[in-house]
Design a protein around this motif. Structure first.
Motif, PDB file in Angstrom:
ATOM      1  N   PRO A 104      60.242  37.622 133.804  1.00  0.00           N
ATOM      2  CA  PRO A 104      60.875  36.247 133.099  1.00  0.00           C
ATOM      3  C   PRO A 104      60.567  35.288 133.998  1.00  0.00           C
ATOM      4  CG  PRO A 104      62.400  38.382 133.072  1.00  0.00           C
ATOM      5  CD  PRO A 104      61.268  38.669 134.027  1.00  0.00           C
ATOM      6  N   ARG A 105      60.227  34.190 133.376  1.00  0.00           N
ATOM      7  CA  ARG A 105      59.916  32.766 134.154  1.00  0.00           C
ATOM      8  C   ARG A 105      60.819  32.565 135.097  1.00  0.00           C
ATOM      9  NH1 ARG A 105      57.576  27.698 130.982  1.00  0.00           N
ATOM     10  NH2 ARG A 105      56.328  29.689 129.792  1.00  0.00           N
ATOM     11  N   GLU A 106      62.254  32.554 134.586  1.00  0.00           N
ATOM     12  CA  GLU A 106      63.221  31.891 135.246  1.00  0.00           C
ATOM     13  C   GLU A 106      63.494  33.035 136.492  1.00  0.00           C
ATOM     14  OE1 GLU A 106      65.104  34.667 132.295  1.00  0.00           O
ATOM     15  OE2 GLU A 106      63.672  33.049 132.165  1.00  0.00           O
ATOM     16  N   ALA A 107      63.042  34.084 136.784  1.00  0.00           N
ATOM     17  CA  ALA A 107      63.168  34.884 137.953  1.00  0.00           C
ATOM     18  C   ALA A 107      62.137  34.724 138.800  1.00  0.00           C
ATOM     19  CB  ALA A 107      63.330  36.370 137.245  1.00  0.00           C
ATOM     20  N   LEU A 108      61.005  33.820 138.547  1.00  0.00           N
ATOM     21  CA  LEU A 108      59.897  33.913 139.355  1.00  0.00           C
ATOM     22  C   LEU A 108      60.216  33.463 140.824  1.00  0.00           C
ATOM     23  CD1 LEU A 108      56.791  33.825 139.655  1.00  0.00           C
ATOM     24  CD2 LEU A 108      56.671  31.298 139.428  1.00  0.00           C
ATOM     25  N   GLY A 109      61.011  32.429 141.142  1.00  0.00           N
ATOM     26  CA  GLY A 109      61.212  32.123 142.549  1.00  0.00           C
ATOM     27  C   GLY A 109      62.012  33.019 143.289  1.00  0.00           C
ATOM     28  N   HIS A 110      62.955  33.877 142.750  1.00  0.00           N
ATOM     29  CA  HIS A 110      63.661  35.179 143.330  1.00  0.00           C
ATOM     30  C   HIS A 110      62.502  36.162 143.698  1.00  0.00           C
ATOM     31  CE1 HIS A 110      66.661  37.959 144.190  1.00  0.00           C
ATOM     32  NE2 HIS A 110      66.209  38.660 143.076  1.00  0.00           N
ATOM     33  N   ALA A 111      61.793  36.430 142.360  1.00  0.00           N
ATOM     34  CA  ALA A 111      61.026  37.463 142.611  1.00  0.00           C
ATOM     35  C   ALA A 111      59.917  37.399 144.039  1.00  0.00           C
ATOM     36  CB  ALA A 111      60.058  37.762 141.356  1.00  0.00           C
ATOM     37  N   LEU A 112      59.342  35.971 144.079  1.00  0.00           N
ATOM     38  CA  LEU A 112      58.393  35.717 145.072  1.00  0.00           C
ATOM     39  C   LEU A 112      59.164  35.724 146.238  1.00  0.00           C
ATOM     40  CD1 LEU A 112      56.305  32.882 143.472  1.00  0.00           C
ATOM     41  CD2 LEU A 112      55.706  35.332 143.815  1.00  0.00           C
ATOM     42  N   ARG A 113      60.425  35.379 146.622  1.00  0.00           N
ATOM     43  CA  ARG A 113      61.163  35.405 147.667  1.00  0.00           C
ATOM     44  C   ARG A 113      61.145  36.912 148.006  1.00  0.00           C
ATOM     45  NH1 ARG A 113      63.490  30.896 145.451  1.00  0.00           N
ATOM     46  NH2 ARG A 113      65.212  31.901 144.586  1.00  0.00           N
ATOM     47  N   GLU A 114      61.644  37.668 147.143  1.00  0.00           N
ATOM     48  CA  GLU A 114      62.242  39.236 147.350  1.00  0.00           C
ATOM     49  C   GLU A 114      60.845  39.847 147.615  1.00  0.00           C
ATOM     50  OE1 GLU A 114      64.842  40.878 147.244  1.00  0.00           O
ATOM     51  OE2 GLU A 114      65.851  38.806 147.569  1.00  0.00           O
ATOM     52  N   LEU A 115      59.645  39.556 147.028  1.00  0.00           N
ATOM     53  CA  LEU A 115      58.240  40.176 147.250  1.00  0.00           C
ATOM     54  C   LEU A 115      57.950  39.911 148.699  1.00  0.00           C
ATOM     55  CD1 LEU A 115      56.019  41.931 146.172  1.00  0.00           C
ATOM     56  CD2 LEU A 115      54.894  39.807 145.374  1.00  0.00           C
ATOM     57  N   ALA A 116      58.065  38.611 149.196  1.00  0.00           N
ATOM     58  CA  ALA A 116      57.677  38.072 150.466  1.00  0.00           C
ATOM     59  C   ALA A 116      58.580  39.150 151.590  1.00  0.00           C
ATOM     60  CB  ALA A 116      57.642  36.733 150.636  1.00  0.00           C
ATOM     61  N   ALA A 117      59.770  38.866 151.504  1.00  0.00           N
ATOM     62  CA  ALA A 117      60.395  39.596 152.261  1.00  0.00           C
ATOM     63  C   ALA A 117      60.073  41.069 152.336  1.00  0.00           C
ATOM     64  CB  ALA A 117      62.141  39.459 151.830  1.00  0.00           C
ATOM     65  N   ALA A 118      60.141  41.706 151.139  1.00  0.00           N
ATOM     66  CA  ALA A 118      59.987  43.351 151.263  1.00  0.00           C
ATOM     67  C   ALA A 118      58.708  43.390 151.768  1.00  0.00           C
ATOM     68  CB  ALA A 118      59.993  43.758 149.869  1.00  0.00           C
ATOM     69  N   THR A 119      57.549  42.788 151.590  1.00  0.00           N
ATOM     70  CA  THR A 119      56.237  43.166 152.160  1.00  0.00           C
ATOM     71  C   THR A 119      56.300  42.774 153.677  1.00  0.00           C
ATOM     72  OG1 THR A 119      55.476  40.797 151.453  1.00  0.00           O
ATOM     73  CG2 THR A 119      54.946  42.857 149.905  1.00  0.00           C
ATOM     74  N   ALA A 120      56.809  41.895 154.055  1.00  0.00           N
ATOM     75  CA  ALA A 120      56.895  41.560 155.545  1.00  0.00           C
ATOM     76  C   ALA A 120      57.680  42.650 156.266  1.00  0.00           C
ATOM     77  CB  ALA A 120      57.552  40.040 155.740  1.00  0.00           C
ATOM     78  N   ALA A 121      58.820  42.973 155.668  1.00  0.00           N
ATOM     79  CA  ALA A 121      59.712  43.891 156.237  1.00  0.00           C
ATOM     80  C   ALA A 121      59.005  45.211 156.504  1.00  0.00           C
ATOM     81  CB  ALA A 121      61.040  44.281 155.702  1.00  0.00           C
ATOM     82  N   ARG A 122      57.956  45.653 155.510  1.00  0.00           N
ATOM     83  CA  ARG A 122      57.279  46.880 155.892  1.00  0.00           C
ATOM     84  C   ARG A 122      55.899  46.849 156.273  1.00  0.00           C
ATOM     85  NH1 ARG A 122      61.021  46.286 151.888  1.00  0.00           N
ATOM     86  NH2 ARG A 122      62.319  48.107 151.305  1.00  0.00           N
ATOM     87  N   ASP A 123      55.591  45.363 156.731  1.00  0.00           N
ATOM     88  CA  ASP A 123      54.235  45.123 157.152  1.00  0.00           C
ATOM     89  C   ASP A 123      52.964  45.452 156.203  1.00  0.00           C
ATOM     90  OD1 ASP A 123      52.538  44.114 159.122  1.00  0.00           O
ATOM     91  OD2 ASP A 123      51.949  45.909 160.040  1.00  0.00           O
ATOM     92  N   LEU A 124      53.383  45.066 154.859  1.00  0.00           N
ATOM     93  CA  LEU A 124      52.407  45.395 153.790  1.00  0.00           C
ATOM     94  C   LEU A 124      52.187  43.992 153.167  1.00  0.00           C
ATOM     95  CD1 LEU A 124      54.163  48.412 152.067  1.00  0.00           C
ATOM     96  CD2 LEU A 124      52.115  48.248 153.355  1.00  0.00           C
TER      97      LEU A 124
END
Length: 150
Positions: free
Chosen positions: A26-46
């Motif tokens: 959903p377009r309104e979730a984009l900012g949140h989704a990108l922040r969550e994705l960045a945090a999750a990939t960084a935390a797992r070195d992915l």
């Protein structure tokens, strides 16, 4: 700046072959989704080694279109072909799925019929039309059977 016909100026050469997992959120979730994705990939070195592509689009009317019924932001994560992309794409699916993301059907995902049913209110209607128009399943494949049922 460059101007001209789209087929000439919007050409993107791809010197590196890649696997792609793209999700419609959903377009309104984009900012949140990108922040969550960045945090999750960084935390797992992915962390993706290729740029994450983002685009937006209008709601669609096709019952099984990933943008069905909602303004959509598309998030495409790419991994160099020949690398082990499954851990990254699994994490992408988890994070973007948590914000009601739906996979682009032509990219990597692991959805099955229960996932389709949960995300698309019109999936039963689609199956009824499919049963009527393709009772012999001439347009079926193992992949479609996993997504829609046999």
């Amino acid at each position: 700046s460059t101007t001209g016909p789209a087929y000439r100026v919007l050409v993107a050469e791809r010197p590196v072959r890649a696997e792609v997992s793209e999700w419609a959120v959903p377009r309104e979730a984009l900012g949140h989704a990108l922040r969550e994705l960045a945090a999750a990939t960084a935390a797992r070195d992915l962390v993706p080694r290729m740029p994450v592509l983002v685009r937006v689009g209008a709601p669609e009317t096709g019952w099984l279109h990933p943008a069905y019924g909602r303004a959509t932001a598309w998030v495409a994560v790419r991994a160099r072909r020949g690398t082990d992309f499954e851990p990254l794409f699994g994490l992408v699916a988890s994070v973007l799925g948590d914000v009601d993301g739906r996979p682009h059907w032509a990219t990597r995902h692991d959805w099955t019929a229960p996932d389709v049913d949960a995300a698309y209110s019109r999936a039963p209607d689609f199956r009824r039309v499919r049963d009527r128009l393709d009772p012999d399943r001439r347009f079926a494949s193992p992949h479609l059977d996993a997504l829609l049922g046999p």
